[in-house]
Design an enzyme around this catalytic site. Structure first.
Site, PDB file in Angstrom:
ATOM      1  N   GLU A 132      13.744  26.922 -37.928  1.00 31.21           N
ATOM      2  CA  GLU A 132      14.656  28.029 -37.667  1.00 31.21           C
ATOM      3  C   GLU A 132      15.408  28.409 -38.725  1.00 31.21           C
ATOM      4  OE1 GLU A 132      17.030  25.607 -34.830  1.00 31.21           O
ATOM      5  OE2 GLU A 132      15.249  25.122 -33.505  1.00 31.21           O
ATOM      6  N   GLU A 134      11.996  23.251 -30.525  1.00 33.14           N
ATOM      7  CA  GLU A 134      11.370  22.381 -31.260  1.00 33.14           C
ATOM      8  C   GLU A 134       9.868  22.155 -30.692  1.00 33.14           C
ATOM      9  OE1 GLU A 134      15.192  22.374 -32.426  1.00 33.14           O
ATOM     10  OE2 GLU A 134      14.583  22.382 -30.379  1.00 33.14           O
ATOM     11  N   ASP A 194      17.871  14.623 -34.145  1.00 34.00           N
ATOM     12  CA  ASP A 194      18.316  14.335 -32.569  1.00 34.00           C
ATOM     13  C   ASP A 194      17.412  15.406 -31.942  1.00 34.00           C
ATOM     14  OD1 ASP A 194      20.456  14.197 -34.612  1.00 34.00           O
ATOM     15  OD2 ASP A 194      21.588  13.332 -33.043  1.00 34.00           O
ATOM     16  N   PHE A 195      17.078  16.638 -32.483  1.00 36.96           N
ATOM     17  CA  PHE A 195      16.365  17.387 -31.712  1.00 36.96           C
ATOM     18  C   PHE A 195      15.065  16.997 -31.415  1.00 36.96           C
ATOM     19  CE2 PHE A 195      19.348  20.870 -33.578  1.00 36.96           C
ATOM     20  CZ  PHE A 195      20.492  20.228 -33.250  1.00 36.96           C
ATOM     21  N   HIS A 247      24.236  15.337 -33.119  1.00 28.88           N
ATOM     22  CA  HIS A 247      23.681  15.659 -34.381  1.00 28.88           C
ATOM     23  C   HIS A 247      23.710  14.766 -35.470  1.00 28.88           C
ATOM     24  CE1 HIS A 247      24.942  19.441 -32.199  1.00 28.88           C
ATOM     25  NE2 HIS A 247      24.097  19.937 -32.821  1.00 28.88           N
TER      26      HIS A 247
END
Length: 323
Positions: free
Chosen positions: A29, A59, A84-85, A128
Site C-alpha cells: 500500500e 493484505e 496486525d494486518f 496497530h
C-alpha cells in the site's frame, strides 16, 4: 561509515537487492510514495512503476499476488504496514506461501519476502501495535527474521530476498527514526546467526527487535552496579542460533529473555523450552522472561509504557536474575 535512519536502511537494502537481481520487485500500500513510514522512499524513482507497485488495501491480495509471482520466477517483496494486518492474509501466508513448495514436491520455490511493521511505543492502540512473531515461527515453511539496527535490517533484508524460501522480516516501527552506521557495501546477514551486541559474564539476555535498544540501556544501568550482562540479539527466530545461546549460557549460567510481545505463548517460551531441554545442567538459576503484559496494547502513552517492557522493568529483572 555513513549514518542513516532505520527506515532509510530498509530502502537501502531493498535498492541493493533490486540492483543485484532484476527479478526483485516491491509491492504494498502506497509503496511508490514511501509507504506509511518512508521505508520505500525513492524506490520508484530508481526502478520505475513496474517494479514498485501500489496495491489495493487488501493484505490477502498483496500476499496472494506474491505467492503467484514467486512461483513464476520473480522475487516479490511485500509490505504489510502493520503485522496486525497479517490476520487478513492468514490463508495466503500459512496455507499457500508456507506450504506450496512442499505440496509440489520441491518442483517450485517460493522466494518471497514479507516485510511487517511490528510493535508498539507508537501510541497506535490495540490493532496497530502487536508483535505476532510467535504465530509465524510456529508455521513450517516460513523463516522469520528481526533486526534492531539500521545495519542489521539492511543485511537481514538482503539475506531474506536472496533466499529461495519465504521469509517474514519483522521491522520494529518504533525504530524507524533511529540512526546508525551502515556500510557502503551490501553485506547480507548470515542466515540463522545471532549477534552479540554486548559481551558479559553474569547473565545472558536474549532479545530481538524493538526491545534490543532498551535491553542495552538497561544493561548499561546494570554495569554501573557491577552486573555484567551479555546481550544477544537473535536476529533470526527461525532458524534459531541455538549454538550461540548455549555458548553464552556456558559462560554466564543465567538467562533472561526479553520481548515486547505479550508473555503468554510468546516466542520466549519456545526459547525457554529449548534451554530447559538442551542446557538445563548449565543453569544456576531459573530462566526468567520479561515481556508485554497479557492485555491488548493501550492507546494512552502512560498505559502503553506500563504494558510494554521498558528499561526500568528490564533492569530490575537483570538484578534479580544476577542475584
Amino acid at each position: 561509515m555513513p549514518e542513516m535512519t532505520y527506515a532509510d536502511a530498509v530502502a537501502k537494502g531493498l535498492s541493493d537487492a533490486m540492483r543485484e537481481n532484476d527479478k526483485v520487485w516491491v509491492l504494498g500500500e502506497d509503496v511508490s510514495h514511501g509507504g506509511a513510514y518512508g521505508a520505500t522512499q525513492g524506490l520508484k524513482d530508481l526502478f520505475g512503476g513496474d517494479r514498485v507497485r501500489d496495491t489495493p488495501i487488501s493484505e490477502a491480495a498483496i500476499i496472494g499476488f506474491s505467492v503467484g509471482s514467486a512461483m513464476t520466477g520473480w522475487r516479490p517483496v511485500a509490505e504489510l504496514m502493520h503485522m496486525d494486518f497479517s490476520a487478513c492474509a492468514m490463508d495466503q501466508l500459512v496455507n499457500q506461501l508456507a506450504k506450496m513448495r512442499y505440496m509440489m514436491g520441491g518442483s517450485t520455490s517460493l522466494p518471497a519476502t514479507v516485510r511487517c511493521g511490528v510493535g508498539g511505543w507508537l501510541n497506535a492502540a490495540a490493532q496497530h501495535s502487536q508483535s505476532l512473531e510467535a504465530w509465524f515461527t510456529h508455521i513450517p515453511g516460513l523463516k522469520v527474521a528481526a533486526a534492531a539496527t539500521p545495519a542489521d535490517v539492511r543485511a537481514v533484508l538482503l539475506a531474506a530476498i536472496r533466499d529461495d524460501d519465504p521469509v517474514i522480516v519483522l521491522e520494529s516501527l518504533s525504530l524507524y527514526p533511529e540512526k546508525g552506521e551502515v556500510s557502503d557495501d551490501p553485506v547480507a546477514a548470515p542466515l540463522g546467526i545471532a549477534d552479540v551486541k554486548r559481551p558479559g559474564d553474569d547473565l545472558t539476555i536474549l532479545t530481538w527487535g524493538g526491545t534490543v535498544p532498551r535491553v542495552l540501556r538497561a544493561a548499561e544501568t546494570a554495569a554501573a552496579h557491577a552486573v555484567s550482562a551479555e546481550v544477544i540479539d537473535l536476529l533470526w527466530l527461525h532458524p534459531l542460533d541455538r549454538e550461540a545461546i548455549v555458548r553464552s549460557i556456558e559462560k554466564t549460567h543465567r538467562v533472561l529473555i526479553v520481548h515486547q510481545a505479550c508473555e503468554r505463548a510468546g516466542f520466549g517460551a519456545e526459547i525457554a523450552a529449548f534451554i530447559a531441554a538442551e542446557a538445563f545442567d548449565l543453569l544456576d538459576a531459573p530462566i526468567r522472561r520479561v515481556a508485554g503484559l497479557n492485555v491488548p496494547v493501550p492507546f494512552a502513552p502512560a498505559l502503553e509504557n506500563y504494558v510494554l517492557p521498558g528499561e526500568e522493568r528490564i533492569a530490575r529483572a537483570i538484578f534479580e536474575v544476577a542475584a
